[in-house]
Design a protein around this motif. Structure first.
Motif, PDB file in Angstrom:
ATOM      1  N   MET A 293      32.703 -24.127  53.740  1.00  0.00           N
ATOM      2  CA  MET A 293      31.925 -24.567  54.891  1.00  0.00           C
ATOM      3  C   MET A 293      30.656 -23.730  54.994  1.00  0.00           C
ATOM      4  O   MET A 293      30.735 -22.527  55.199  1.00  0.00           O
ATOM      5  N   PHE A 294      29.514 -24.374  54.819  1.00  0.00           N
ATOM      6  CA  PHE A 294      28.259 -23.642  54.921  1.00  0.00           C
ATOM      7  C   PHE A 294      27.132 -24.604  55.309  1.00  0.00           C
ATOM      8  O   PHE A 294      27.120 -25.767  54.908  1.00  0.00           O
ATOM      9  N   PRO A 295      26.193 -24.140  56.116  1.00  0.00           N
ATOM     10  CA  PRO A 295      25.019 -24.958  56.425  1.00  0.00           C
ATOM     11  C   PRO A 295      24.183 -25.136  55.162  1.00  0.00           C
ATOM     12  O   PRO A 295      24.050 -24.213  54.363  1.00  0.00           O
ATOM     13  N   LYS A 296      23.605 -26.316  54.983  1.00  0.00           N
ATOM     14  CA  LYS A 296      22.705 -26.533  53.850  1.00  0.00           C
ATOM     15  C   LYS A 296      21.244 -26.521  54.272  1.00  0.00           C
ATOM     16  O   LYS A 296      20.364 -26.269  53.447  1.00  0.00           O
ATOM     17  N   ASN A 297      20.994 -26.806  55.542  1.00  0.00           N
ATOM     18  CA  ASN A 297      19.617 -26.764  56.015  1.00  0.00           C
ATOM     19  C   ASN A 297      19.262 -25.334  56.413  1.00  0.00           C
ATOM     20  O   ASN A 297      19.177 -24.981  57.593  1.00  0.00           O
ATOM     21  N   ALA A 298      19.101 -24.507  55.399  1.00  0.00           N
ATOM     22  CA  ALA A 298      18.858 -23.083  55.615  1.00  0.00           C
ATOM     23  C   ALA A 298      18.296 -22.495  54.332  1.00  0.00           C
ATOM     24  O   ALA A 298      18.459 -23.053  53.242  1.00  0.00           O
ATOM     25  N   TRP A 299      17.630 -21.348  54.474  1.00  0.00           N
ATOM     26  CA  TRP A 299      17.108 -20.625  53.319  1.00  0.00           C
ATOM     27  C   TRP A 299      18.138 -19.595  52.851  1.00  0.00           C
ATOM     28  O   TRP A 299      18.603 -18.780  53.637  1.00  0.00           O
ATOM     29  N   TYR A 300      18.480 -19.663  51.571  1.00  0.00           N
ATOM     30  CA  TYR A 300      19.397 -18.709  50.960  1.00  0.00           C
ATOM     31  C   TYR A 300      18.668 -17.957  49.836  1.00  0.00           C
ATOM     32  O   TYR A 300      17.809 -18.523  49.148  1.00  0.00           O
ATOM     33  N   VAL A 301      19.040 -16.703  49.656  1.00  0.00           N
ATOM     34  CA  VAL A 301      18.549 -15.974  48.487  1.00  0.00           C
ATOM     35  C   VAL A 301      19.244 -16.547  47.254  1.00  0.00           C
ATOM     36  O   VAL A 301      20.470 -16.592  47.179  1.00  0.00           O
ATOM     37  N   ALA A 302      18.431 -17.003  46.296  1.00  0.00           N
ATOM     38  CA  ALA A 302      18.965 -17.626  45.092  1.00  0.00           C
ATOM     39  C   ALA A 302      19.014 -16.673  43.908  1.00  0.00           C
ATOM     40  O   ALA A 302      19.942 -16.716  43.101  1.00  0.00           O
ATOM     41  N   CYS A 303      17.988 -15.812  43.802  1.00  0.00           N
ATOM     42  CA  CYS A 303      17.915 -14.882  42.681  1.00  0.00           C
ATOM     43  C   CYS A 303      16.813 -13.880  42.966  1.00  0.00           C
ATOM     44  O   CYS A 303      16.134 -13.956  43.998  1.00  0.00           O
ATOM     45  N   THR A 304      16.654 -12.942  42.069  1.00  0.00           N
ATOM     46  CA  THR A 304      15.528 -12.015  42.147  1.00  0.00           C
ATOM     47  C   THR A 304      14.489 -12.447  41.109  1.00  0.00           C
ATOM     48  O   THR A 304      14.839 -13.086  40.104  1.00  0.00           O
ATOM     49  N   PRO A 305      13.212 -12.146  41.332  1.00  0.00           N
ATOM     50  CA  PRO A 305      12.169 -12.621  40.414  1.00  0.00           C
ATOM     51  C   PRO A 305      12.393 -12.258  38.957  1.00  0.00           C
ATOM     52  O   PRO A 305      12.084 -13.053  38.057  1.00  0.00           O
ATOM     53  N   ASP A 306      12.933 -11.071  38.694  1.00  0.00           N
ATOM     54  CA  ASP A 306      13.123 -10.659  37.302  1.00  0.00           C
ATOM     55  C   ASP A 306      14.140 -11.519  36.561  1.00  0.00           C
ATOM     56  O   ASP A 306      14.136 -11.569  35.336  1.00  0.00           O
ATOM     57  N   GLU A 307      14.998 -12.239  37.302  1.00  0.00           N
ATOM     58  CA  GLU A 307      15.997 -13.076  36.641  1.00  0.00           C
ATOM     59  C   GLU A 307      15.389 -14.314  36.001  1.00  0.00           C
ATOM     60  O   GLU A 307      16.027 -14.960  35.157  1.00  0.00           O
TER      61      GLU A 307
ATOM     62  N   LEU B 289      26.431 -24.817  63.290  1.00  0.00           N
ATOM     63  CA  LEU B 289      25.336 -25.247  62.438  1.00  0.00           C
ATOM     64  C   LEU B 289      25.777 -26.308  61.440  1.00  0.00           C
ATOM     65  O   LEU B 289      25.047 -27.272  61.169  1.00  0.00           O
ATOM     66  N   VAL B 290      26.972 -26.151  60.892  1.00  0.00           N
ATOM     67  CA  VAL B 290      27.511 -27.150  59.966  1.00  0.00           C
ATOM     68  C   VAL B 290      27.731 -28.475  60.700  1.00  0.00           C
ATOM     69  O   VAL B 290      27.384 -29.555  60.184  1.00  0.00           O
ATOM     70  N   ALA B 291      28.291 -28.410  61.909  1.00  0.00           N
ATOM     71  CA  ALA B 291      28.554 -29.628  62.682  1.00  0.00           C
ATOM     72  C   ALA B 291      27.259 -30.369  62.995  1.00  0.00           C
ATOM     73  O   ALA B 291      27.224 -31.611  63.000  1.00  0.00           O
ATOM     74  N   GLN B 292      26.186 -29.634  63.249  1.00  0.00           N
ATOM     75  CA  GLN B 292      24.903 -30.264  63.574  1.00  0.00           C
ATOM     76  C   GLN B 292      24.342 -31.049  62.394  1.00  0.00           C
ATOM     77  O   GLN B 292      23.524 -31.958  62.585  1.00  0.00           O
ATOM     78  N   GLU B 293      24.771 -30.705  61.185  1.00  0.00           N
ATOM     79  CA  GLU B 293      24.269 -31.394  59.999  1.00  0.00           C
ATOM     80  C   GLU B 293      25.063 -32.649  59.665  1.00  0.00           C
ATOM     81  O   GLU B 293      24.635 -33.431  58.823  1.00  0.00           O
ATOM     82  N   GLN B 294      26.210 -32.832  60.305  1.00  0.00           N
ATOM     83  CA  GLN B 294      27.049 -33.973  59.993  1.00  0.00           C
ATOM     84  C   GLN B 294      26.495 -35.233  60.659  1.00  0.00           C
ATOM     85  O   GLN B 294      26.004 -35.189  61.774  1.00  0.00           O
ATOM     86  N   PRO B 295      26.588 -36.394  59.977  1.00  0.00           N
ATOM     87  CA  PRO B 295      26.149 -37.647  60.594  1.00  0.00           C
ATOM     88  C   PRO B 295      26.922 -37.932  61.874  1.00  0.00           C
ATOM     89  O   PRO B 295      28.139 -37.720  61.939  1.00  0.00           O
ATOM     90  N   GLN B 296      26.205 -38.336  62.909  1.00  0.00           N
ATOM     91  CA  GLN B 296      26.855 -38.630  64.168  1.00  0.00           C
ATOM     92  C   GLN B 296      27.636 -39.932  64.073  1.00  0.00           C
ATOM     93  O   GLN B 296      27.134 -40.935  63.552  1.00  0.00           O
ATOM     94  N   LYS B 297      28.876 -39.915  64.582  1.00  0.00           N
ATOM     95  CA  LYS B 297      29.695 -41.114  64.576  1.00  0.00           C
ATOM     96  C   LYS B 297      29.149 -42.125  65.592  1.00  0.00           C
ATOM     97  O   LYS B 297      28.761 -41.743  66.707  1.00  0.00           O
TER      98      LYS B 297
END
Length: 347
Positions: A1-15, A336-344
């Motif tokens: 369970m995780f929000p997708k409409n968010a900024w996550y650290v993906a990697c460091t520039p040297d990678e 936050l996860v619930a807010q991203e779900q389509p409303q019934k």
């Protein structure tokens, strides 16, 4: 369970400086690379020709070349060229919003229309020459929320980190928890205690006596979607504790970016930012080594915890006073996860 409409650290520039990097973020397989003029690009890690991972290819003059049949991708997800083929009708693959900032590469795995770079968590220390930073990356086989729990309740330090940062006074000092909007803060202050080994070394690193009583603090900040910044430090006892003059203390920010990989695995970008002797590179390396050992101890416990929870998925866990920070953080994540779900639709 995780929000997708968010900024996550993906990697460091040297990678991604030398070749493409394939990494799964929030169950999305993504390839990161440097496009033309050195900017970072992030595409679905899927060649539209035969489905090979694009991360197995190479970057040539800022364009991503598939390592299977030489298909060339643009940063927008459109096929640019392929040997001996017309590519106008090739389907476009997904491009992810991506930003390089504060020494990290950030990705938005959700709706690109909502990806405002202004929402990236601001890091004051990353833009201040009076601060130094050193850190690393661990891949951990556990639900990222277990790490949120771990960092928002530092009681475990007495037991898991007994040889480095743990001490019995952590157990004996009360914890306060408060929620402000979408943020959770837990605080613990210890007065007139002897510093444990990790902090003795840091006192010496700031040219302070390490064999005298200190006042110690731990202030943990949870910031959605899954970042935890922890203000930590010690000051010579009676000098003001948390508010002590810099000459009488050593203080740092423990940096924790918890990026979900899948439902049960995560990427852990860890580090420490400090504002004492910032130009001492040997001290930075020393702190990084010590902190890396501490976090490896957490990793061992969390992976076994995840295995146990997988074996007994229906077991109800106890919730104690010390768990308040993690509980409040999880509630914010759930909302936050619930807010991203389509409303019934109403019946």
């Amino acid at each position: 369970m995780f929000p997708k409409n968010a900024w996550y650290v993906a990697c460091t520039p040297d990678e991604i400086d030398a070749k493409p990097l394939g990494r799964t973020i929030c169950n999305e397989k993504i390839v990161f690379y440097r496009g033309q003029e050195g900017g970072v690009a992030a595409l679905e890690d899927f060649c539209p020709h035969r489905g090979a991972p694009l991360s197995l290819g190479r970057v040539c003059e800022g364009q991503l070349v598939c390592g299977y049949h030489g298909l060339v991708m643009g940063c927008d997800g459109k096929t640019v060229a392929m040997p001996g083929q017309r590519v106008q009708g090739f389907p476009k693959i997904r491009a992810f919003p991506v930003v390089e900032r504060y020494g990290f590469v950030w990705v938005w795995p959700g709706d690109p229309a909502q990806a405002d770079p202004a929402r990236i968590h601001h890091l004051d220390w990353a833009e201040n020459p009076d601060w130094a930073y050193g850190g690393g990356l661990y891949h951990i086989r556990c639900d990222y929320r277990l790490m949120v729990d771990n960092l928002m309740d530092l009681t475990h330090e007495t037991y898991v980190h007994a040889s480095s940062i743990g001490q019995k006074e952590i157990d004996e000092s009360p914890v306060t928890t408060r929620t402000v909007g979408d943020r959770v803060v837990t605080s613990r202050f210890m007065h007139n205690v002897m510093p444990p080994p990790f902090w003795r070394a840091n006192l010496r690193g700031n040219h302070l006596a390490d064999d005298v009583p200190v006042d110690r603090w731990q202030v943990c900040h949870f910031i959605p979607p899954s970042h935890v910044m922890i203000e930590v430090g010690v000051a010579h006892a009676g000098k003001g504790g948390y508010e002590a003059d810099p000459k009488d203390k050593v203080s740092s920010v423990v940096v924790d970016f918890l990026t979900p990989e899948t439902d049960s695995t995560m990427w852990y970008f860890w580090g420490m930012a400090r504002n004492f002797n910032p130009r001492d590179t040997n001290l930075t390396a020393q702190i990084k080594e010590g902190q890396g050992k501490v976090f490896s101890e957490d990793t061992a416990v969390l992976e076994e915890q995840q295995r146990n929870l997988d074996r007994f998925p229906d077991r109800k866990l106890l919730m104690l006073n010390i768990d308040a920070g993690g509980v409040q953080a999880r509630r914010i994540i759930e909302r936050l996860v619930a807010q991203e779900q389509p409303q019934k639709l109403a019946a």
